[in-house]
Design a protein around this motif. Structure first.
Motif, PDB file in Angstrom:
ATOM      1  N   UNK A  18      -3.411  -2.559  -2.897  1.00 19.23           N
ATOM      2  CA  UNK A  18      -2.981  -2.620  -1.499  1.00 19.23           C
ATOM      3  C   UNK A  18      -2.547  -1.270  -0.983  1.00 19.23           C
ATOM      4  N   UNK A  19      -1.884  -0.482  -1.837  1.00 25.10           N
ATOM      5  CA  UNK A  19      -1.473   0.870  -1.438  1.00 25.10           C
ATOM      6  C   UNK A  19      -2.684   1.765  -1.194  1.00 25.10           C
ATOM      7  N   UNK A  20      -3.716   1.577  -2.013  1.00 19.79           N
ATOM      8  CA  UNK A  20      -4.932   2.375  -1.819  1.00 19.79           C
ATOM      9  C   UNK A  20      -5.591   2.035  -0.480  1.00 19.79           C
ATOM     10  N   UNK A  21      -5.636   0.757  -0.144  1.00 21.33           N
ATOM     11  CA  UNK A  21      -6.186   0.347   1.153  1.00 21.33           C
ATOM     12  C   UNK A  21      -5.321   0.894   2.288  1.00 21.33           C
ATOM     13  N   UNK A  26      -4.052   5.488   7.094  1.00 19.61           N
ATOM     14  CA  UNK A  26      -3.188   6.565   7.582  1.00 19.61           C
ATOM     15  C   UNK A  26      -3.807   7.368   8.726  1.00 19.61           C
ATOM     16  N   UNK A  27      -5.106   7.709   8.671  1.00 17.25           N
ATOM     17  CA  UNK A  27      -5.674   8.454   9.803  1.00 17.25           C
ATOM     18  C   UNK A  27      -5.610   7.683  11.121  1.00 17.25           C
ATOM     19  N   UNK A  28      -5.626   6.362  11.051  1.00 15.88           N
ATOM     20  CA  UNK A  28      -5.592   5.546  12.271  1.00 15.88           C
ATOM     21  C   UNK A  28      -4.178   5.324  12.795  1.00 15.88           C
ATOM     22  N   UNK A 199      -3.388  -6.487   7.952  1.00 15.90           N
ATOM     23  CA  UNK A 199      -3.156  -7.822   7.395  1.00 15.90           C
ATOM     24  C   UNK A 199      -3.515  -7.860   5.919  1.00 15.90           C
ATOM     25  N   UNK A 200      -4.631  -7.215   5.560  1.00 11.16           N
ATOM     26  CA  UNK A 200      -5.018  -7.137   4.142  1.00 11.16           C
ATOM     27  C   UNK A 200      -3.945  -6.413   3.341  1.00 11.16           C
ATOM     28  N   UNK A 243     -10.850   3.334  -5.114  1.00 12.11           N
ATOM     29  CA  UNK A 243     -10.793   3.156  -3.658  1.00 12.11           C
ATOM     30  C   UNK A 243     -10.779   4.485  -2.911  1.00 12.11           C
ATOM     31  N   UNK A 244     -10.030   5.470  -3.430  1.00 14.08           N
ATOM     32  CA  UNK A 244      -9.835   6.726  -2.707  1.00 14.08           C
ATOM     33  C   UNK A 244     -10.588   7.902  -3.309  1.00 14.08           C
TER      34      UNK A 244
END
Length: 289
Positions: A18-21, A26-28, A199-200, A243-244
């Protein structure tokens, strides 16, 4: 015991991915905006599902709920500021010093100090390789998040004693959401893509792991719970890589492995504390006297 271990590991896996998502958001929305969005969505979901009763609680109960909320807000805010500046794996490795320190203090055994020393050696090795290239503010934020994480463990256990089911968590999440509003409220948080990903993140990083951990604290000694949470660096490295696209050097991976080894060793040497004969729903893991 096995059920409690499974709950902790499942929650840890969920929160790291969840932290990776969240980092993708962050850019948004910015780190503070993502924290606000995550806590608000999680609070609404938990309050609707749990429907905690505001009446019938003492001042001590509300003090615990407030402390729990402050710990949640502080832990999330500081950690997201950290991963906005440094990779996820090193951030969690620094953060995990908070619960690991708590486990050493709670266990009160000589062997626990040996495992703590091994964990500190891992962090020192990570520092030798990587802290020079890490943002100092990001490292400080991660360490601060670790302090709040230790506070979260203590208040979560006490909330489990004072409130039925997950009512204490729902009330604390509501308080945490209100505390985060002045820092992260922004109009573009309402954009459909941002809301969807938020939400995710809320489900993976708040609702699911905190609920699992609250139930785990009813089955495990606090010291065992704390050292199990120390497995987070390995899961963070995995999440950051998949993810990142964040990669660590061989020396950094060895450093993370030392922290994991310390966690596993502490779990194997810890002994369960005696429990009263109460049902799992009303008998959380008690803090050591």
């Amino acid at each position: 015991m096995r059920a409690g271990v499974g709950l902790v590991l499942g929650g840890a896996m969920s929160v790291q991915f969840g932290s990776a998502v969240a980092a993708l958001l962050f850019p948004r929305a910015g780190a503070a905006g993502v924290v606000t969005l995550r806590l608000l969505i999680a609070a609404v979901l938990l309050l609707v599902v749990c429907r905690p009763r505001p009446r019938g609680h003492s001042r001590g109960d509300w003090a615990v709920a407030a402390g729990f909320g402050i710990a949640l807000a502080g832990m999330n805010t500081l950690f997201y500021q950290a991963i906005d500046r440094i990779p996820l794996g090193p951030a969690v490795t620094l953060e995990v010093l908070g619960p690991l320190t708590l486990s050493v203090v709670a266990a009160r055994r000589r062997a626990s100090w040996l495992w703590a020393g091994l964990a500190l050696a891992g962090v020192a090795l990570l520092g030798y390789q990587g802290f020079g290239r890490l943002d100092p503010a990001g490292s400080a934020f991660a360490l601060g998040a670790g302090v709040m994480w230790a506070g979260y463990i203590v208040f979560s256990a006490r909330a489990g004693q004072r409130f039925p089911k997950a009512d204490g968590l729902a009330l604390a999440m509501g308080a945490a959401a209100l505390l985060s509003l002045p820092l992260g409220a922004r109009p573009h948080l309402l954009e459909p893509v941002t809301l969807g990903l938020g939400t995710v993140v809320a489900l993976m990083s708040s609702v699911l792991p905190y609920t699992l951990e609250l139930r785990a604290l009813r089955r495990l000694p606090t010291s065992t719970f704390a050292v199990l949470m120390s497995l987070g660096p390995a899961l963070a490295v995995l999440a950051g890589w998949t993810v990142l696209g964040q990669r660590l050097s061989a020396l950094e991976l060895v450093a993370v492995a030392l922290v994991i080894a310390a966690s596993v060793g502490a779990v194997r040497t810890s002994q369960p504390t005696p429990r009263p004969a109460l049902s799992p729903e009303t008998s959380p893991a008690l803090l050591p006297d």
